[in-house]
Design a protein around this motif. Structure first.
Motif, mmCIF file in Angstrom:
data_model
loop_
_atom_site.group_PDB
_atom_site.id
_atom_site.type_symbol
_atom_site.label_atom_id
_atom_site.label_comp_id
_atom_site.label_asym_id
_atom_site.label_seq_id
_atom_site.Cartn_x
_atom_site.Cartn_y
_atom_site.Cartn_z
ATOM 1 N N ASN A 137 -41.153 19.813 -6.359
ATOM 2 C CA ASN A 137 -41.581 18.929 -5.572
ATOM 3 C C ASN A 137 -42.900 18.566 -5.110
ATOM 4 O O ASN A 137 -43.499 17.370 -4.825
ATOM 5 N N SER A 158 -45.856 15.935 -9.578
ATOM 6 C CA SER A 158 -45.281 14.676 -10.124
ATOM 7 C C SER A 158 -44.790 14.764 -11.504
ATOM 8 O O SER A 158 -45.568 14.767 -12.394
ATOM 9 N N TYR A 159 -43.478 14.917 -11.830
ATOM 10 C CA TYR A 159 -43.026 15.056 -13.093
ATOM 11 C C TYR A 159 -42.270 13.668 -13.475
ATOM 12 O O TYR A 159 -41.738 13.213 -12.730
ATOM 13 N N ASP A 160 -42.551 13.439 -14.879
ATOM 14 C CA ASP A 160 -41.922 12.284 -15.263
ATOM 15 C C ASP A 160 -40.212 12.635 -15.757
ATOM 16 O O ASP A 160 -39.519 11.651 -15.815
ATOM 17 N N LYS A 218 -36.551 16.300 -4.675
ATOM 18 C CA LYS A 218 -36.930 15.131 -4.346
ATOM 19 C C LYS A 218 -36.917 13.996 -5.573
ATOM 20 O O LYS A 218 -37.046 13.045 -5.086
ATOM 21 N N GLN A 219 -36.779 14.441 -6.672
ATOM 22 C CA GLN A 219 -36.605 13.711 -7.734
ATOM 23 C C GLN A 219 -35.212 13.814 -8.620
ATOM 24 O O GLN A 219 -34.639 14.895 -8.417
ATOM 25 N N LYS A 220 -35.034 12.877 -9.430
ATOM 26 C CA LYS A 220 -33.579 12.892 -10.114
ATOM 27 C C LYS A 220 -34.145 13.908 -11.371
ATOM 28 O O LYS A 220 -35.204 14.192 -11.741
ATOM 29 N N TYR A 221 -33.026 14.580 -11.828
ATOM 30 C CA TYR A 221 -33.117 15.397 -13.027
ATOM 31 C C TYR A 221 -31.919 15.423 -13.776
ATOM 32 O O TYR A 221 -30.695 15.026 -13.428
ATOM 33 N N SER A 271 -34.979 7.623 -17.345
ATOM 34 C CA SER A 271 -35.993 6.975 -16.418
ATOM 35 C C SER A 271 -35.814 5.465 -16.068
ATOM 36 O O SER A 271 -36.226 5.101 -14.891
ATOM 37 N N HIS A 297 -30.826 4.865 -10.111
ATOM 38 C CA HIS A 297 -30.217 6.247 -9.397
ATOM 39 C C HIS A 297 -29.901 5.700 -7.883
ATOM 40 O O HIS A 297 -31.062 5.237 -7.250
#
Length: 322
Positions: free
Chosen positions: A54, A57-59, A77-80, A318, A322
């Motif tokens: 979190n 910042s991962y793509d 906090k981001q989709k995976y 990407s 979502h």
């Protein structure tokens, strides 16, 4: 791209290795060679892992630990995307309590990368409606030594445990076929015989070097998803005798033979003969197929062959709303 690959805190004591870790580390190497920035997280402290992801910042984030799915769904906090490596995934009647309870959370994962079409179908039939694609496991075939001739012996490589049925296999073939067993001994009922020998544990370096000495790999397990050892054996030039559960992503080839999962537990005289005859036949065939086997492994499972599909999955995911 900046990519996070997450394992479940596997810390095997040398020379032990872990196939999921081996897979993830090979992904890291290949992706970094392509210019991507890869971080591997391998800790049992899921909250710490989530905090670290979190705070960056991962793509793309790819989870390989089913134990973490619920926490990822709730706190990441981001989709995976999630891949499931549970050996009994295709056999619902064999699911342990924690896996059974966790499955509903797997269906809420934003994305799933299935390791075979069969595992993809399990998710779809259960009602999964998110992004899903299939990516076969891969190997770096350059790591494996290759020699033109094997030793006319079979090998069973991997954890020696009831799920993989080595004890039953050894009892059936002993005195008939020479076979070496290699791996951590996790089935105390397993015993050596006249022609069935236990060689202890190999390091990964020894696997890469010693596998090519053999003529045939045997894995008649009653629960697998997409075993890496099968691909490793083919990269070293071995013929393959596997159970249906261990045959994910394999094609119909003269050097591959698939047997029923229960052929060892349903050990009728006829079934025992089938097992012995099949292994003996594939040992003999190996003399003529070794280079073809290696080429097959490289064309279908080498990272250079499968990484394009992986990058395409990342690109597709990407773009999903979502």
């Amino acid at each position: 791209m900046k990519i996070a690959l997450i394992a479940g805190g596997y810390i095997p004591t040398p020379p032990l290795s872990n196939s999921i870790l081996t897979l993830i580390q090979d992904y890291k190497y290949v992706l970094e060679q392509m210019g991507h920035d890869i971080d591997i997280f391998n800790s049992k402290q899921v909250d710490e892992v989530i905090d670290k992801i979190n705070s960056n910042s991962y793509d793309f984030v790819h989870l390989h630990a089913y134990e973490f799915v619920r926490a990822f769904n709730e706190n990441l906090k981001q989709k995976y995307c999630f891949s499931c490596h549970n050996g009994y995934f295709l056999k619902k009647n064999r699911w342990e309590k924690d896996f059974k309870e966790g499955f509903k959370h797997y269906l809420n994962a934003p994305g799933i990368i299935a390791l075979s079409h069969a595992t993809k179908d399990i998710f779809l039939k259960a009602g999964y409606s998110g992004y899903i694609s299939t990516q076969v496991n891969g190997i770096d075939s350059q790591k494996f030594d290759f020699q033109e001739q094997g030793n006319n012996k079979a090998i069973c490589l991997g954890w020696i445990q009831p799920r993989k049925q080595q004890r039953l296999l050894a009892e059936i073939i002993d005195g008939k076929i020479p076979m070496d067993f290699v791996g951590p001994l996790d089935d105390h009922d397993f015993v050596e015989g006249i022609t069935t020998k236990y060689l202890g544990v190999w390091s990964l370096k020894q696997v890469y070097s010693y596998l090519t000495n053999y003529s045939c790999l045997v894995l008649i397990s009653d629960g697998e998803v997409a075993p890496l050892v099968v691909l490793e054996a083919m990269a070293a030039g071995l013929c393959i005798v596997v159970s249906e559960s261990a045959s994910a992503n394999l094609h119909s080839k003269d050097f591959i033979r698939v047997l029923p999962d229960d052929i060892l537990t349903n050990a009728t005289a006829e079934n025992q003969k089938v097992v012995c005859d099949t292994i003996r036949e594939l040992i003999e065939k190996n003399k003529f197929f070794r280079r073809e086997i290696v080429e097959y492994a490289r064309e279908n499972f080498n990272f250079s062959a499968i990484i394009k599909n992986y990058i395409q999955i990342i690109d597709e995911f990407s773009k999903v709303d979502h």
